[in-house]
Design an enzyme around this catalytic site. Structure first.
Site, short mmCIF file in Angstrom:
data_model
loop_
_atom_site.label_atom_id
_atom_site.label_comp_id
_atom_site.label_asym_id
_atom_site.label_seq_id
_atom_site.Cartn_x
_atom_site.Cartn_y
_atom_site.Cartn_z
N HIS A 153 -8.99 -13.93 3.99
CA HIS A 153 -8.98 -12.89 2.95
C HIS A 153 -9.66 -13.51 1.72
O HIS A 153 -9.01 -13.82 0.73
CB HIS A 153 -7.54 -12.48 2.68
CG HIS A 153 -7.35 -11.26 1.83
ND1 HIS A 153 -8.41 -10.58 1.24
CD2 HIS A 153 -6.23 -10.58 1.47
CE1 HIS A 153 -7.92 -9.55 0.57
NE2 HIS A 153 -6.61 -9.52 0.70
N ARG A 208 -11.54 -4.31 6.46
CA ARG A 208 -10.22 -4.91 6.75
C ARG A 208 -9.84 -4.46 8.15
O ARG A 208 -9.94 -3.28 8.48
CB ARG A 208 -9.17 -4.44 5.74
CG ARG A 208 -7.76 -4.82 6.16
CD ARG A 208 -6.72 -4.58 5.10
NE ARG A 208 -6.81 -5.57 4.05
CZ ARG A 208 -5.88 -5.75 3.10
NH1 ARG A 208 -4.80 -5.00 3.09
NH2 ARG A 208 -6.03 -6.68 2.19
N LYS A 239 -11.12 9.92 18.07
CA LYS A 239 -11.77 10.58 19.21
C LYS A 239 -12.38 9.55 20.15
O LYS A 239 -13.17 9.89 21.03
CB LYS A 239 -12.85 11.53 18.72
CG LYS A 239 -12.34 12.62 17.79
CD LYS A 239 -13.50 13.51 17.36
CE LYS A 239 -13.04 14.52 16.32
NZ LYS A 239 -14.17 15.26 15.74
N ARG A 279 -3.99 -2.77 -3.24
CA ARG A 279 -4.78 -3.54 -4.19
C ARG A 279 -6.23 -3.74 -3.74
O ARG A 279 -7.18 -3.51 -4.49
CB ARG A 279 -4.18 -4.94 -4.37
CG ARG A 279 -3.01 -5.01 -5.29
CD ARG A 279 -2.09 -6.14 -4.85
NE ARG A 279 -1.37 -5.65 -3.68
CZ ARG A 279 -0.20 -5.05 -3.76
NH1 ARG A 279 0.42 -4.96 -4.88
NH2 ARG A 279 0.36 -4.53 -2.68
N THR A 280 -6.40 -4.22 -2.51
CA THR A 280 -7.72 -4.68 -2.11
C THR A 280 -8.71 -3.51 -2.09
O THR A 280 -9.80 -3.59 -2.64
CB THR A 280 -7.64 -5.37 -0.73
OG1 THR A 280 -6.65 -6.39 -0.82
CG2 THR A 280 -8.97 -5.99 -0.35
C1 NCD Z 1 -2.05 -9.30 1.45
C2 NCD Z 1 -2.84 -8.89 2.66
O1 NCD Z 1 -2.90 -7.72 3.01
O2 NCD Z 1 -3.42 -9.79 3.23
N1 NCD Z 1 -2.10 -8.48 0.37
C3 NCD Z 1 -3.22 -8.37 -0.40
O3 NCD Z 1 -4.32 -8.16 0.08
N2 NCD Z 1 -3.08 -8.54 -1.73
C4 NCD Z 1 -0.80 -9.99 1.72
C5 NCD Z 1 0.31 -9.26 2.41
O4 NCD Z 1 0.15 -8.21 3.02
O5 NCD Z 1 1.43 -9.80 2.36
#
Ligand code: NCD
Length: 305
Positions: free
Chosen positions: A132, A104, A82, A54-55
């Site tokens: 997040h 991320r 590397k 999703r993100t």
């Molecule tokens: C989450 C995450 O990766 O922090 N998902 C998301 O971004 N929608 C939550 C999760 O992994 O459970």
């Protein structure tokens, strides 16, 4: 606002401005041509060191809907394999003329390091179990659309709060916008010092289920050790899962939310996940608009979209 790293210090008016902007972009996304030229000429990079559906995709979709270009980095196929460091990788991406990086990372604080090293806006797309922030924005947008406002709402965040960056971001954004947050889970899945946050705590979902407006379910984060602290996933589902029986005891207007990815049959039953009062896909849809608001604010705020 130079970066978006956390929701902890976002004040109410900044949050409301971002949500208002996101509402406008949500309307743009329903048009036959769901695109505006606001960020033409800008380039957004996604740098994801952890899996994401999703993100990452919604940041890319958001950038494209604003007419920005996107480039994307994945550690497995990059020179990280590397031995290149995070700093050198980030400087390399910046040197290509990138205007904003969404990162991320498994390491808490990694987005803050990037913000120190680089002279462009950094957006935290999730760092370890820490923050997040865009997830919190899209969650608040979804709740606001449904209820008009978060003021006075009772929101239960249920499950693996200890390992959840989503919970940490939601707690601050939701309470700043006037909601009351109750954390619900077994003691082993709650953080050691929840009294440091503006929340109350319960270990019994059944005792709060009838009084809440929103039940926000979390995935048990097995990859961060979440499943090792209770006997079995079946026992977890029995005590803390959103079963059809619990769902039937909610207030008629109450809704169920989940950030995804869901584990059907564990924190949420198959049937509840598909109910129209489960807003899970609306959250995903709103993720694009919320991320457009963030990109626009950081890269193009002075222009009129
Ligand atoms: C989450 C995450 O990766 O922090 N998902 C998301 O971004 N929608 C939550 C999760 O992994 O459970």
């Amino acid at each position: 606002m130079n970066h978006l790293l956390s929701t902890e210090h976002l004040d109410r008016s900044t949050l409301e401005e971002l949500l208002d902007e996101a509402e406008g972009f949500a309307e743009v996304l329903t048009r036959p041509i769901p695109k505006v030229p606001a960020l033409r000429g800008k380039t957004v990079a996604t740098m994801f060191f952890e899996p994401s559906t999703r993100t990452r995709l919604s940041f890319e979709k958001a950038a494209k809907a604003l007419s920005a270009d996107t480039v994307s980095f994945s550690p497995g196929t990059s020179a990280i394999s590397k031995g290149e460091s995070l700093k050198d990788t980030a400087l390399t991406i910046r040197a290509m003329g990138v205007d904003l990086i969404v990162v991320r990372h498994t390491a808490t604080g990694a987005p803050w390091r990037l913000a120190e090293w680089l002279d462009i806006p950094i957006v935290n797309g999730g760092d370890g179990a820490h923050q997040h922030p865009t997830q919190a924005l899209l969650d608040c947008l979804t709740i606001r659309q449904r209820f008009g406002s978060l003021d006075g709402l009772k929101i239960a965040i249920v499950g693996d709060i200890k390992h959840s960056r989503v919970a940490r971001s939601d707690i601050f954004a939701m309470t700043t916008l006037g909601a009351e947050v109750i954390l619900v889970g077994p003691p082993t899945l709650l953080p050691l010092d929840p009294e440091a946050w503006p929340v109350s705590v319960s270990h019994d979902l059944d005792s709060v289920i009838e009084e809440v407006d929103v039940v926000y379910l979390l995935r048990v984060q097995t990859e961060r050790g979440g499943a090792s602290v209770f006997p079995s996933l079946a026992e977890y589902a029995t005590r803390f899962g959103m079963t059809p029986e619990r769902f039937s005891r909610l207030k008629p207007e109450a809704v169920v939310m989940h950030p995804g990815p869901m584990n059907r049959g564990v924190e949420i039953s198959y049937d509840v996940a598909d109910d129209e009062r489960a807003l899970i896909l609306e959250q995903v849809t709103n993720g694009v608009a919320a991320r457009m608001a963030v990109l626009f604010r950081l890269l193009g705020g002075e222009h009129d979209a």
